[in-house]
Design a protein around this motif. Structure first.
Motif, short mmCIF file in Angstrom:
data_model
loop_
_atom_site.label_atom_id
_atom_site.label_comp_id
_atom_site.label_asym_id
_atom_site.label_seq_id
_atom_site.Cartn_x
_atom_site.Cartn_y
_atom_site.Cartn_z
N PRO A 1 -12.15 -1.19 17.44
CA PRO A 1 -11.84 -0.55 16.17
C PRO A 1 -10.37 -0.17 15.71
N ILE A 2 -9.67 -1.10 15.21
CA ILE A 2 -8.23 -0.61 14.67
C ILE A 2 -8.22 0.30 13.30
N HIS A 3 -7.60 1.34 13.30
CA HIS A 3 -7.58 1.96 12.16
C HIS A 3 -6.28 2.35 11.45
N ALA A 4 -5.35 2.21 12.19
CA ALA A 4 -3.72 2.48 11.89
C ALA A 4 -3.04 1.35 12.36
N VAL A 5 -2.10 0.94 11.30
CA VAL A 5 -0.92 0.08 11.73
C VAL A 5 0.27 0.95 11.64
N GLN A 6 1.40 1.13 12.55
CA GLN A 6 2.33 1.71 12.29
C GLN A 6 3.58 0.72 12.38
N ASN A 7 4.40 0.18 11.30
CA ASN A 7 5.15 -0.59 11.45
C ASN A 7 6.17 -0.30 10.32
N VAL A 8 7.60 -0.59 10.70
CA VAL A 8 8.65 -0.26 9.98
C VAL A 8 8.59 -0.44 8.48
N PHE A 9 9.06 0.22 7.42
CA PHE A 9 8.83 -0.19 6.21
C PHE A 9 9.93 0.52 5.46
N SER A 10 10.98 0.12 4.96
CA SER A 10 12.11 0.73 3.97
C SER A 10 12.82 0.02 3.18
N LEU A 11 13.62 0.62 2.39
CA LEU A 11 14.29 -0.47 1.35
C LEU A 11 15.15 -1.38 2.12
N PHE A 12 15.47 -1.01 3.31
CA PHE A 12 16.14 -2.10 4.11
C PHE A 12 15.25 -3.45 4.61
N LYS A 13 14.01 -2.80 5.15
CA LYS A 13 13.21 -3.68 5.87
C LYS A 13 11.87 -3.76 5.14
N ARG A 14 11.49 -4.85 4.38
CA ARG A 14 10.28 -4.79 3.66
C ARG A 14 9.55 -6.02 3.95
N GLY A 15 9.52 -6.30 5.41
CA GLY A 15 8.87 -7.63 5.98
C GLY A 15 7.39 -7.42 5.66
N TYR B 1 -2.98 -7.12 4.56
CA TYR B 1 -4.40 -7.25 5.47
C TYR B 1 -4.94 -5.56 5.55
N CYS B 2 -3.82 -4.78 5.62
CA CYS B 2 -4.45 -3.37 5.75
C CYS B 2 -5.13 -2.99 4.40
N GLU B 3 -4.54 -3.43 3.35
CA GLU B 3 -5.19 -2.84 2.21
C GLU B 3 -6.55 -3.54 1.98
N ASP B 4 -6.45 -4.86 2.43
CA ASP B 4 -8.03 -5.60 2.13
C ASP B 4 -9.09 -4.80 3.20
N ASN B 5 -8.60 -4.46 4.42
CA ASN B 5 -9.48 -4.00 5.57
C ASN B 5 -9.44 -2.63 5.59
N GLN B 6 -8.97 -1.79 4.71
CA GLN B 6 -8.82 -0.35 4.86
C GLN B 6 -8.32 0.18 6.07
N LEU B 7 -7.35 -0.37 6.34
CA LEU B 7 -6.48 0.44 7.48
C LEU B 7 -5.18 1.10 7.08
N THR B 8 -4.77 2.10 7.57
CA THR B 8 -3.85 2.96 7.24
C THR B 8 -2.57 2.26 7.33
N PHE B 9 -1.52 2.17 6.71
CA PHE B 9 -0.21 1.61 7.17
C PHE B 9 0.70 2.94 7.28
N LEU B 10 1.15 3.08 8.41
CA LEU B 10 2.09 4.14 8.67
C LEU B 10 3.50 3.75 8.79
N ALA B 11 4.14 3.95 7.62
CA ALA B 11 5.49 3.57 7.45
C ALA B 11 6.48 4.38 8.22
N TYR B 12 6.93 3.75 9.42
CA TYR B 12 8.18 4.58 10.06
C TYR B 12 9.56 4.01 9.66
N SER B 13 10.26 5.21 9.99
CA SER B 13 11.83 4.73 9.57
C SER B 13 11.67 4.43 7.95
#
Length: 294
Positions: A179-193, A202-214
């Protein structure tokens, strides 16, 4: 303090976490000052601290940040309940000569998990352990990579599992192993992929926490935020820093997002917390969406 849950678990975490990398890599503060930053973080009500075994100067300094956090928690005398603090660590990167390299060999991961467990005190499972990077080649399959992770969960070394720098298909495959409970990917004004590659949805639909680094764009980009006239005008409107505007914008994107801004000074984490009380208008959110940041 605004609180949410880690994925589908009962584990409560603050809506903003502390990214601890600046406390441990080159240019880091003294150990004493770093502990003061962590203690102030706890006083402010932040209950999520993100770290990694690779947050250090080099391989000879491995697990520095995890040990630092452990010491900070053991010496804390403030009003926060230490039992409520969630330390999220990562493994899968190595630091030969201070470089950053990916090593996802099962034997290496097995050792890394044990070392992180011990570095964080060795008294209870790691609340959230995350694979620090996705495979960079075809040397090991994801199934092979996740074998030691599953073993660690069964051995009670790890409580919950997350992934970092994974694309959508890799996240889906990882979930077939554990079971995966969190996804930590980059998210900023410069990188909005994450908004367009399907990961955030997918995180929203599957109740996963999206940890926005940088969230500020990292060391090379964050200073540009204070030079952007559009952002500085918004900051004046809301009587806050440009960094608060950015965090408030990220928080507005989804209830599953938890930004983890880094801090090496007390004033930085104090500023980050203020973003929780800033509520951008839909018009301002749209204006930020449409603005070009480079």
């Amino acid at each position: 303090m605004s609180i949410t849950h880690l994925g589908k678990t009962d584990l409560k975490i603050s809506r903003v976490g502390l990214g601890s990398m600046p406390l441990a890599i080159n240019g880091r503060p003294t150990r004493e000052d770093a502990i003061k930053v962590i203690h102030r973080t706890l006083d402010l009500g932040i209950t999520l601290i993100d770290t990694a075994d690779a947050y250090c100067a080099d391989e000879n300094d491995k697990n520095y940040c995890e040990k630092l956090i452990c010491q900070a928690l053991q010496t804390y005398q403030g009003s926060a309940n230490i039992n409520d603090i969630v330390v999220a660590t990562k493994g899968g990167l190595v630091r030969p000569g201070g470089a950053w390299e990916t090593d996802l060999s099962p034997s290496r991961l097995r050792q890394a998990i044990r070392q992180s467990y011990d570095s964080l005190g060795g008294q209870k499972p790691i609340p959230l352990w995350q694979l620090h990077d996705s495979p960079q080649d075809e040397k090991y399959t994801l199934k092979e990579i996740f074998e030691p992770i599953c073993e660690a969960v069964q051995a009670n070394l790890i409580q919950y599992v997350g992934v970092s720098n994974f694309n959508l298909e890799q996240i889906k495959e990882a979930q077939t192993y554990v079971p995966i409970h969190a996804v930590q990917n980059v998210f900023s004004l410069f990188k909005r992929g994450a908004e367009t590659d399907g990961v955030l949805k997918y995180c929203e639909d599957n109740q996963l926490t999206f940890l926005a680094y940088s969230p500020m764009g990292g060391r090379r980009k964050h200073k540009k935020l204070n030079k952007d006239k559009f952002l500085t005008n918004l900051a004046s409107k809301y009587n806050c820093s440009t960094y608060c505007i950015v965090l408030a914008w990220i928080l507005s994107k989804s209830k599953c997002i938890v930004p983890i801004p880094g801090a090496s000074q007390i004033t930085s984490i104090e500023d980050s917390v203020k973003a929780l009380n800033i509520h951008l208008t839909q018009e301002d959110i749209q204006s930020i969406n449409d603005h070009t940041f480079t």
